[in-house]
Structure formats: C-alpha cells, structure tokens
Design a protein around this motif. Sequence first.
Motif, PDB file in Angstrom:
ATOM      1  N   TRP A  31       0.829  -1.210   0.000  1.00 30.06           N
ATOM      2  CA  TRP A  31       0.000   0.000   0.000  1.00 30.06           C
ATOM      3  C   TRP A  31       0.857   1.251   0.000  1.00 30.06           C
ATOM      4  CZ3 TRP A  31      -3.521  -1.504   4.711  1.00 30.06           C
ATOM      5  CH2 TRP A  31      -4.566  -2.344   4.259  1.00 30.06           C
ATOM      6  N   MET A  32       1.889   1.233   0.871  1.00 35.61           N
ATOM      7  CA  MET A  32       2.641   2.456   1.112  1.00 35.61           C
ATOM      8  C   MET A  32       3.621   2.804  -0.008  1.00 35.61           C
ATOM      9  SD  MET A  32       0.916   3.356   3.595  1.00 35.61           S
ATOM     10  CE  MET A  32       1.644   4.977   3.818  1.00 35.61           C
ATOM     11  N   GLN A  33       3.619   1.988  -1.059  1.00 28.62           N
ATOM     12  CA  GLN A  33       4.360   2.362  -2.270  1.00 28.62           C
ATOM     13  C   GLN A  33       3.567   3.394  -3.081  1.00 28.62           C
ATOM     14  OE1 GLN A  33       7.560   0.989  -2.451  1.00 28.62           O
ATOM     15  NE2 GLN A  33       6.745   0.259  -0.494  1.00 28.62           N
ATOM     16  N   SER A  34       2.279   3.519  -2.758  1.00 26.53           N
ATOM     17  CA  SER A  34       1.412   4.428  -3.509  1.00 26.53           C
ATOM     18  C   SER A  34       1.738   5.885  -3.164  1.00 26.53           C
ATOM     19  CB  SER A  34      -0.056   4.131  -3.184  1.00 26.53           C
ATOM     20  OG  SER A  34      -0.826   5.315  -3.164  1.00 26.53           O
ATOM     21  N   GLU A  35       2.024   6.671  -4.205  1.00 26.65           N
ATOM     22  CA  GLU A  35       2.359   8.080  -3.965  1.00 26.65           C
ATOM     23  C   GLU A  35       1.191   8.841  -3.357  1.00 26.65           C
ATOM     24  OE1 GLU A  35       4.094   9.917  -7.418  1.00 26.65           O
ATOM     25  OE2 GLU A  35       5.666   8.369  -7.541  1.00 26.65           O
ATOM     26  N   GLU A  36      -0.003   8.464  -3.767  1.00 30.06           N
ATOM     27  CA  GLU A  36      -1.197   9.127  -3.216  1.00 30.06           C
ATOM     28  C   GLU A  36      -1.272   8.903  -1.703  1.00 30.06           C
ATOM     29  OE1 GLU A  36      -6.069   9.051  -3.461  1.00 30.06           O
ATOM     30  OE2 GLU A  36      -4.897   7.238  -3.838  1.00 30.06           O
ATOM     31  N   LEU A  37      -1.082   7.654  -1.273  1.00 22.97           N
ATOM     32  CA  LEU A  37      -1.154   7.361   0.165  1.00 22.97           C
ATOM     33  C   LEU A  37       0.001   8.016   0.929  1.00 22.97           C
ATOM     34  CD1 LEU A  37      -2.340   3.649   0.387  1.00 22.97           C
ATOM     35  CD2 LEU A  37      -3.613   5.692   1.003  1.00 22.97           C
ATOM     36  N   GLN A  38       1.164   8.056   0.310  1.00 17.60           N
ATOM     37  CA  GLN A  38       2.296   8.743   0.956  1.00 17.60           C
ATOM     38  C   GLN A  38       1.946  10.209   1.193  1.00 17.60           C
ATOM     39  OE1 GLN A  38       5.804   8.127  -1.487  1.00 17.60           O
ATOM     40  NE2 GLN A  38       5.457   5.920  -1.498  1.00 17.60           N
ATOM     41  N   ARG A  39       1.297  10.800   0.183  1.00 21.87           N
ATOM     42  CA  ARG A  39       0.928  12.215   0.296  1.00 21.87           C
ATOM     43  C   ARG A  39      -0.140  12.406   1.377  1.00 21.87           C
ATOM     44  NH1 ARG A  39      -0.879  12.871  -4.564  1.00 21.87           N
ATOM     45  NH2 ARG A  39      -3.039  13.230  -4.014  1.00 21.87           N
ATOM     46  N   LEU A  40      -1.174  11.560   1.332  1.00 19.00           N
ATOM     47  CA  LEU A  40      -2.286  11.707   2.273  1.00 19.00           C
ATOM     48  C   LEU A  40      -1.868  11.426   3.715  1.00 19.00           C
ATOM     49  CD1 LEU A  40      -5.240  10.115   0.262  1.00 19.00           C
ATOM     50  CD2 LEU A  40      -4.899  12.536   0.756  1.00 19.00           C
ATOM     51  N   THR A  41      -0.884  10.539   3.889  1.00 20.02           N
ATOM     52  CA  THR A  41      -0.463  10.185   5.248  1.00 20.02           C
ATOM     53  C   THR A  41       0.830  10.896   5.627  1.00 20.02           C
ATOM     54  OG1 THR A  41       0.723   8.241   4.409  1.00 20.02           O
ATOM     55  CG2 THR A  41      -1.534   7.895   5.173  1.00 20.02           C
ATOM     56  N   ALA A  42       1.327  11.755   4.734  1.00 17.94           N
ATOM     57  CA  ALA A  42       2.581  12.484   4.953  1.00 17.94           C
ATOM     58  C   ALA A  42       3.692  11.542   5.402  1.00 17.94           C
ATOM     59  CB  ALA A  42       2.382  13.602   5.979  1.00 17.94           C
ATOM     60  N   SER A  43       3.860  10.436   4.665  1.00 22.12           N
ATOM     61  CA  SER A  43       4.882   9.473   5.068  1.00 22.12           C
ATOM     62  C   SER A  43       5.827   9.153   3.916  1.00 22.12           C
ATOM     63  CB  SER A  43       4.241   8.200   5.608  1.00 22.12           C
ATOM     64  OG  SER A  43       3.274   7.715   4.715  1.00 22.12           O
ATOM     65  N   GLU A  44       7.006   8.698   4.296  1.00 23.46           N
ATOM     66  CA  GLU A  44       8.036   8.322   3.328  1.00 23.46           C
ATOM     67  C   GLU A  44       7.928   6.828   3.046  1.00 23.46           C
ATOM     68  OE1 GLU A  44      10.524  10.513   2.086  1.00 23.46           O
ATOM     69  OE2 GLU A  44       9.150  11.972   2.958  1.00 23.46           O
ATOM     70  N   PRO A  45       8.241   6.428   1.807  1.00 25.95           N
ATOM     71  CA  PRO A  45       8.243   4.986   1.537  1.00 25.95           C
ATOM     72  C   PRO A  45       9.387   4.302   2.299  1.00 25.95           C
ATOM     73  CG  PRO A  45       9.076   6.207  -0.355  1.00 25.95           C
ATOM     74  CD  PRO A  45       8.620   7.224   0.633  1.00 25.95           C
ATOM     75  N   LEU A  46       9.084   3.145   2.872  1.00 28.37           N
ATOM     76  CA  LEU A  46      10.086   2.386   3.613  1.00 28.37           C
ATOM     77  C   LEU A  46      10.409   1.105   2.855  1.00 28.37           C
ATOM     78  CD1 LEU A  46       8.520   2.543   7.217  1.00 28.37           C
ATOM     79  CD2 LEU A  46      10.293   4.017   6.290  1.00 28.37           C
ATOM     80  N   SER A  47      11.573   0.531   3.154  1.00 27.14           N
ATOM     81  CA  SER A  47      11.873  -0.795   2.610  1.00 27.14           C
ATOM     82  C   SER A  47      11.036  -1.805   3.394  1.00 27.14           C
ATOM     83  CB  SER A  47      13.356  -1.116   2.786  1.00 27.14           C
ATOM     84  OG  SER A  47      13.625  -1.322   4.161  1.00 27.14           O
ATOM     85  N   LEU A  48      10.911  -3.005   2.860  1.00 25.29           N
ATOM     86  CA  LEU A  48      10.121  -4.042   3.542  1.00 25.29           C
ATOM     87  C   LEU A  48      10.711  -4.308   4.927  1.00 25.29           C
ATOM     88  CD1 LEU A  48       7.761  -5.988   3.387  1.00 25.29           C
ATOM     89  CD2 LEU A  48       9.263  -7.671   2.320  1.00 25.29           C
ATOM     90  N   GLU A  49      12.036  -4.348   5.008  1.00 23.93           N
ATOM     91  CA  GLU A  49      12.718  -4.595   6.288  1.00 23.93           C
ATOM     92  C   GLU A  49      12.380  -3.488   7.301  1.00 23.93           C
ATOM     93  OE1 GLU A  49      14.168  -6.334   9.150  1.00 23.93           O
ATOM     94  OE2 GLU A  49      14.010  -7.411   7.244  1.00 23.93           O
ATOM     95  N   GLN A  50      12.389  -2.236   6.831  1.00 24.91           N
ATOM     96  CA  GLN A  50      12.036  -1.108   7.715  1.00 24.91           C
ATOM     97  C   GLN A  50      10.581  -1.218   8.175  1.00 24.91           C
ATOM     98  OE1 GLN A  50      13.180   1.867   4.778  1.00 24.91           O
ATOM     99  NE2 GLN A  50      14.633   2.774   6.215  1.00 24.91           N
ATOM    100  N   GLU A  51       9.739  -1.699   7.273  1.00 23.16           N
ATOM    101  CA  GLU A  51       8.311  -1.834   7.596  1.00 23.16           C
ATOM    102  C   GLU A  51       8.121  -2.877   8.703  1.00 23.16           C
ATOM    103  OE1 GLU A  51       5.559   0.357   7.159  1.00 23.16           O
ATOM    104  OE2 GLU A  51       5.961   0.198   5.012  1.00 23.16           O
ATOM    105  N   TYR A  52       8.897  -3.977   8.640  1.00 28.52           N
ATOM    106  CA  TYR A  52       8.842  -4.987   9.718  1.00 28.52           C
ATOM    107  C   TYR A  52       9.299  -4.382  11.050  1.00 28.52           C
ATOM    108  CZ  TYR A  52       7.707  -9.111   6.887  1.00 28.52           C
ATOM    109  OH  TYR A  52       7.070 -10.036   6.094  1.00 28.52           O
ATOM    110  N   GLU A  53      10.363  -3.575  10.992  1.00 29.93           N
ATOM    111  CA  GLU A  53      10.852  -2.920  12.218  1.00 29.93           C
ATOM    112  C   GLU A  53       9.788  -1.991  12.773  1.00 29.93           C
ATOM    113  OE1 GLU A  53      14.673  -0.967  11.577  1.00 29.93           O
ATOM    114  OE2 GLU A  53      15.378  -2.814  10.603  1.00 29.93           O
ATOM    115  N   MET A  54       9.135  -1.272  11.856  1.00 36.08           N
ATOM    116  CA  MET A  54       8.076  -0.341  12.239  1.00 36.08           C
ATOM    117  C   MET A  54       6.947  -1.100  12.935  1.00 36.08           C
ATOM    118  SD  MET A  54       7.869   2.895  11.744  1.00 36.08           S
ATOM    119  CE  MET A  54       7.001   4.250  11.028  1.00 36.08           C
ATOM    120  N   GLN A  55       6.562  -2.232  12.354  1.00 32.36           N
ATOM    121  CA  GLN A  55       5.482  -3.033  12.940  1.00 32.36           C
ATOM    122  C   GLN A  55       5.864  -3.472  14.364  1.00 32.36           C
ATOM    123  OE1 GLN A  55       5.666  -6.796  13.310  1.00 32.36           O
ATOM    124  NE2 GLN A  55       3.754  -6.656  14.450  1.00 32.36           N
ATOM    125  N   ARG A  56       7.116  -3.862  14.562  1.00 26.64           N
ATOM    126  CA  ARG A  56       7.555  -4.274  15.908  1.00 26.64           C
ATOM    127  C   ARG A  56       7.468  -3.111  16.887  1.00 26.64           C
ATOM    128  NH1 ARG A  56      11.005  -7.690  12.919  1.00 26.64           N
ATOM    129  NH2 ARG A  56      12.659  -6.120  12.727  1.00 26.64           N
TER     130      ARG A  56
END
Length: 210
Positions: A31-56
């Motif tokens: 989902w977070m690869q979507s530029e629209e969602l990045q804009r709406l959530t004011a977030s930067e795209p993360l690598s999959l590994e970073q996303e796992y760290e984020m979830q933890r």
Amino acid sequence: AMKINQNTVLQGQRVTLVPYTSAHVPRYHEWMQSEELQRLTASEPLSLEQEYEMQRSWRDDADKCTFIVLDTERWSGQACADEDCMVGDVNLFLTDTEDPTLGEIEIMIAEPNYRGRGFGKEATLMMMSYGVRNLGITKFEAKIGQENEASICMFKKLHFKEVAVQSVFQEVTLRLDVSDQERRWLLEQTNHVEEKSYVELKLPAGVLET
C-alpha cells in the motif's frame, strides 16, 4: 505498555479491527508504495525490512495503539486470510506526556474501492470507543492534510471541530472533547461491536480444549 490490544479483535458491521502483526506487513508495505497514500499520510516509503521494524515498534511502544482494518464480510467467512481482507489501518497516539487523556487518531482506508462507503467512519468510531473505554481518553485530535477533504468532512460528521490550520504543513487540526453526552453517543454508535480474542479466532477449532 501498549500491548493492551495485542489479542483484541473488535468486530463491527462493515469492519473488523485486528492487531497489526508481522503477517500484515507485506500488504501494508505494498500500500505504502502508492504516492497518493504517501501524500495523504505524509509518510516516506520504507523498505520491507524497515516496515517490519516499524510493525515491531508499533506493537511494543507504550504510546501507540494500532489496529488493521479488515472487511468484516470477507473475513468473518474465515474463507479469507487477514491479508486478503485488509482495507486499511487505524491508530491512536498518546502524544502528550503531560496529558495521557489526549489521543491523536488517524485512519487510512488504503483500498480505493472501500472509500466513501462508511468503512473509515465505522473504524474510527470503534477506535474512539476503544480509546474512551480502555485507555481513558477524553479528548481526541486528528491532524489531516488540507487537501484531504473527504477525511476532514468525515471527522466533522463525528462531531470534531476544526481548531487550527498549520499553513506551513498544510494541515488542519480537528478536536473532540468527550463530554458525558459525547461519550453516550459514541457508545451508542458502537454498541453492536463485539470484542473477541484474536488467538482463539486464529487457532483451528479444537486446539483450545487441550
């Protein structure tokens, strides 16, 4: 610690809220690869590994409470795994160390065909009700990009009032103080919601008897 909801499932009419687990990460990352969602959530795209760290960190941080939003109809048939029924997420941040009764709420309906159909509204009401009942929240804030009119409009329907506009970040802050009247309204809006155990729902029938 905010592990309070790690085994909590909240089942509503349209949406079911489940804890954010590592099983949800690949879909979330997609989902977070979507530029629209990045804009709406004011977030930067993360690598999959970073996303796992984020979830933890989401799971372990004391000041965050998050649920993944599932489509109740698809999910309750149990024919579909969580990750195939995911439509978004809803978060509560306890951002003010001076005031533990203030929660900042965020909702994201990531799947475009689920927007504008009441999924975000029900998920937000369910999260607010959970915050009021389980976390002692009495004030909610939502910070939303000015261009995100649908979201601003939804929060206003949920009795939030615009309290500030940050022109630098192009962000609107909306707020709701939960009076007794608001609390009653909120609990009425969510009195259909059933709370269940995630572990029990996830285990195949029969396992728990042993």
